[in-house]
Design an enzyme around this catalytic site. Structure first.
Site, PDB file in Angstrom:
ATOM      1  N   GLY A 153       6.904  -6.136  -0.532  1.00 49.83           N
ATOM      2  CA  GLY A 153       6.210  -6.060   0.751  1.00 49.83           C
ATOM      3  C   GLY A 153       7.141  -6.503   1.861  1.00 49.83           C
ATOM      4  N   SER A 154       6.560  -7.033   2.926  1.00 55.52           N
ATOM      5  CA  SER A 154       7.369  -7.352   4.098  1.00 55.52           C
ATOM      6  C   SER A 154       8.216  -8.609   3.858  1.00 55.52           C
ATOM      7  CB  SER A 154       6.451  -7.569   5.297  1.00 55.52           C
ATOM      8  OG  SER A 154       5.619  -8.668   5.041  1.00 55.52           O
TER       9      SER A 154
ATOM     10  N   CYS B 175      10.305   2.037   1.723  1.00 52.97           N
ATOM     11  CA  CYS B 175      11.336   1.008   1.900  1.00 52.97           C
ATOM     12  C   CYS B 175      12.736   1.608   1.905  1.00 52.97           C
ATOM     13  CB  CYS B 175      11.206  -0.065   0.839  1.00 52.97           C
ATOM     14  SG  CYS B 175      11.354   0.564  -0.832  1.00 52.97           S
TER      15      CYS B 175
ATOM     16  N   GLU C 126      11.023  -7.980  -3.415  1.00 53.65           N
ATOM     17  CA  GLU C 126      11.526  -6.677  -2.947  1.00 53.65           C
ATOM     18  C   GLU C 126      10.985  -6.472  -1.546  1.00 53.65           C
ATOM     19  OE1 GLU C 126      13.537  -4.903  -4.755  1.00 53.65           O
ATOM     20  OE2 GLU C 126      13.317  -5.891  -6.685  1.00 53.65           O
ATOM     21  N   LEU C 127      11.862  -6.570  -0.546  1.00 55.16           N
ATOM     22  CA  LEU C 127      11.360  -6.684   0.834  1.00 55.16           C
ATOM     23  C   LEU C 127      11.773  -5.505   1.716  1.00 55.16           C
ATOM     24  CD1 LEU C 127      12.080 -10.526   1.063  1.00 55.16           C
ATOM     25  CD2 LEU C 127      10.091  -9.349   0.110  1.00 55.16           C
TER      26      LEU C 127
ATOM     27  N   GLU D 205      12.525  -3.305  11.456  1.00 56.59           N
ATOM     28  CA  GLU D 205      12.024  -2.214  10.624  1.00 56.59           C
ATOM     29  C   GLU D 205      10.781  -1.602  11.273  1.00 56.59           C
ATOM     30  OE1 GLU D 205       9.980  -3.361   6.987  1.00 56.59           O
ATOM     31  OE2 GLU D 205      10.967  -1.736   5.905  1.00 56.59           O
TER      32      GLU D 205
ATOM     33  N   LYS E  17      -2.353  -8.191  -7.895  1.00 52.99           N
ATOM     34  CA  LYS E  17      -3.127  -8.084  -6.660  1.00 52.99           C
ATOM     35  C   LYS E  17      -2.591  -6.902  -5.869  1.00 52.99           C
ATOM     36  CE  LYS E  17      -3.090  -9.211  -2.507  1.00 52.99           C
ATOM     37  NZ  LYS E  17      -3.752  -8.006  -1.951  1.00 52.99           N
ATOM     38  N   PRO E  18      -3.301  -5.764  -5.939  1.00 49.81           N
ATOM     39  CA  PRO E  18      -2.841  -4.617  -5.148  1.00 49.81           C
ATOM     40  C   PRO E  18      -3.134  -4.848  -3.669  1.00 49.81           C
ATOM     41  CG  PRO E  18      -4.904  -4.089  -6.284  1.00 49.81           C
ATOM     42  CD  PRO E  18      -4.532  -5.498  -6.682  1.00 49.81           C
TER      43      PRO E  18
ATOM     44  N   TRP F 262       0.806  -1.221   0.000  1.00 53.85           N
ATOM     45  CA  TRP F 262       0.000   0.000   0.000  1.00 53.85           C
ATOM     46  C   TRP F 262       0.839   1.272   0.000  1.00 53.85           C
ATOM     47  CZ3 TRP F 262       2.047   2.206   4.213  1.00 53.85           C
ATOM     48  CH2 TRP F 262       2.524   1.357   5.219  1.00 53.85           C
ATOM     49  N   ASN F 263       2.130   1.176   0.313  1.00 47.80           N
ATOM     50  CA  ASN F 263       2.847   2.430   0.601  1.00 47.80           C
ATOM     51  C   ASN F 263       3.111   3.266  -0.651  1.00 47.80           C
ATOM     52  OD1 ASN F 263       4.821   0.543  -0.231  1.00 47.80           O
ATOM     53  ND2 ASN F 263       6.432   1.678   0.806  1.00 47.80           N
TER      54      ASN F 263
END
Ligand code: NAD
Length: 526
Positions: free
Chosen positions: A236-237, A292, A258-259, A390, A185-186, A161-162
């Site tokens: 995401g996470s 991120c 991409e975390l 984080e 999938k947003p 969402w960011n």
């Protein structure tokens, strides 16, 4: 105040129109989408089920060969038209991004500009990056070698969402250019941004079925998505990234992950402190720290620590917070109560363990229900949660270090490795220190914008920050399968039955010796 105008920026009619873009094969429960500025529900999207994902993958697969059959130049033209349309429709996009995320208008504009930069970059460079090439052979003269880059087929995307425009849309543009179709999938918090961008994509000439959007929670949709597609990109996470990575392993699907990050900055004694304070304040609180690339740890060489700290704290305290749809405020809202709870837990834990809150450290419900003050922590013990985990919020820790080497050691004391920043008047030294930092990218005398906008260079994380890269040639090749075609110039390379194996073996060894001597003098393609 936005509190009065959220509904004007994203109204029910628009939500109804956009909701129809979601792929479903039956009536679905309504999933509410709320505006962080006011906590009110602005609309609903379908809570998709696995059957919807299967249908989306099927539709994307049926549409793929016609899309891939177009020339790459044709697809590049569509991307350019999309970039034009994103710029022309920027006010609508900024409104929807702000309504769904609660970020400032300037933070939202960064997303719009990123989509334009990425679309233009791949429209200009993608055709060459996808072109086949001649390759060398270790057996000069005998074999002609060429490679071709084909689309993988259907590429899947699970996005956070960011940055609902930058990540959910820019990430799949190279996949489209390479001739793939897409299932996206947003995040459940930000579906309307993706759906509005989908509308613009279709208007720009992307056939309806080429990009499919499914909405809803990740857990039930991730498995059928990974199982159905030919490549999965996840942002995401780290925790979810591990789950997606193991599903990808099970289904033997290539994954780009991409975390998270815990990004450090190192400020050396010879740095331009004005520039460092300005850039690191911006780089720590942009997007309310829910970014991120933002900084959560700043290491400052002892001799300038007190001066840097005081100036940094003063600049942080003067950041303006606001829930408005104009370009005024510096810092926007957090996305959700869950995110605010993470931030509060980290600050509470820091206090309990003897850390000092130099500024911030509290809610600002007077501005909006989910606002939190930009916060600076110091004297943080190593066991504090905020020292290693984080936060993904407007919280940064500053710490003195005796010298540059200690700064690098502290910077590397993390499981993450996404981004870092080094501040020094000696750029040569900065580059040398950057090479000692374990991170996918390092900016010298900048926060991260110069790195991110260098779209020709890959961006991504090492260690717990992920696997794979976006941007540059690396960012498109992951959406292709490479086929190698060799053709022999003479007889096939197989043993001749009439010649004894021992002689063949001796001949092969002599031949390899001759090739090794010759090789340096011949052109590589022979
Ligand atoms: P998240 O992992 O909770 O969710 C991201 C997406 O994954 C959402 O669409 C969610 O619905 C989906 N999801 C959740 N659980 C799933 C599951 N079990 N299977 C499949 N999908 C699932 O992350 P978040 O809280 O939305 O985003 C914040 C995190 O993203 C931070 O850690 C941040 O550092 C990271 N991030 C990384 C980058 C990068 O480029 N490296 C960029 C932005 C954000």
């Amino acid at each position: 105040m936005a509190a009065e105008s959220v509904g004007d920026r994203l109204d029910e009619t628009t939500c109804d129109r956009l909701r129809n873009r979601v792929t479903t094969v039956g009536d679905r429960e309504a999933l509410p989408v709320t505006a962080p500025y006011t906590n009110e529900v602005v609309g609903t999207v379908p809570r998709c089920r696995p059957a919807d994902v299967d249908a989306a993958v099927d539709r994307a697969r049926s549409a793929q060969s016609a899309w891939a059959a177009r020339s790459v130049e044709n697809r590049a033209t569509v991307l350019e038209r999309f970039a034009d349309s994103v710029l022309a429709n920027r006010e609508r996009l900024l409104d929807v991004v702000q309504v769904e995320t609660g970020k400032t208008r300037l933070d939202a504009l960064a997303e719009v500009l990123d989509v334009v930069l990425t679309a233009d970059y791949y429209a200009e460079n993608g055709p060459e990056q996808l072109a086949g090439s001649r390759r060398g052979s270790r057996l000069p003269g005998l074999t002609r070698v060429e490679t071709h880059h084909d689309p993988v087929g259907v590429a899947g995307f699970v996005e956070p969402w960011n940055y609902p425009l930058t990540l959910a849309i820019s990430d799949f543009l190279p996949a489209l250019l390479a001739g793939n179709t897409v299932v996206l999938k947003p995040a459940e918090e930000t579906p309307f941004t993706a759906l509005l961008a989908h509308e613009l994509l279709v208007e720009a000439g992307v056939p309806e079925d080429v990009v499919q959007v499914v909405t809803g929670e990740g857990e039930p949709l991730g498995e059928p998505l990974v199982a159905g597609v030919d490549q999965i990109t996840f942002t995401g996470s780290t925790e979810t990234g591990r789950a997606i990575g193991s599903l990808a392993g099970e289904h033997l699907v290539d994954a780009s992950l991409e975390l998270g990050g815990k990004n450090p900055a190192i400020v050396l004694a010879d740095a331009d402190l004005d520039a460092a304070v300005r850039a690191l304040v911006w780089g720590s609180y942009a997007n309310a720290g829910q970014l991120c690339l933002s900084f959560e740890r700043i290491y400052v060489e002892q001799s300038v620590y007190a001066e840097f700290r005081d100036r940094f704290v003063e600049a942080t305290a003067s950041r303006s917070l606001g829930a408005t749809f104009d370009f005024g405020p510096n810092v926007g809202s957090l996305i959700s109560e869950a995110q605010r709870s993470v931030v509060e837990t980290h600050v509470k834990d820091a206090r309990a363990r003897g850390g000092t809150v130099l500024t911030g450290g509290k809610r600002r419900e007077d501005v909006g229900p989910l606002f939190y003050e930009p916060t600076v922590l110091a004297d943080l013990p190593a066991e504090a949660t905020a020292a290693t985990a984080e936060t993904f919020g407007p919280v940064v820790t500053i710490e003195p270090v005796p010298d540059a080497a200690a700064g690098v050691r502290r910077a590397n004391a993390t499981d993450y490795g996404l981004h870092a920043s080094v501040w020094t008047a000696d750029r040569e030294r900065g580059r040398s220190l950057a090479r000692q930092i374990r991170a996918g990218s390092v900016s010298i005398n900048d926060a991260f914008a110069g790195m991110w906008a260098s779209t020709d260079a890959p961006m991504g994380g090492v260690a717990d920050s992920g696997i794979g890269r976006r941007h540059g040639p690396e960012g498109i090749s992951k959406f292709t399968e490479t086929q190698t075609v060799t053709s022999q110039r003479g007889p096939p390379l197989v043993p001749i039955d009439a010649v004894p194996a021992g002689i063949i073996a001796r001949g092969a060894i002599l031949g390899i010796g001759a090739v090794r001597r010759l090789k340096r003098r011949l052109p590589p393609w022979l």
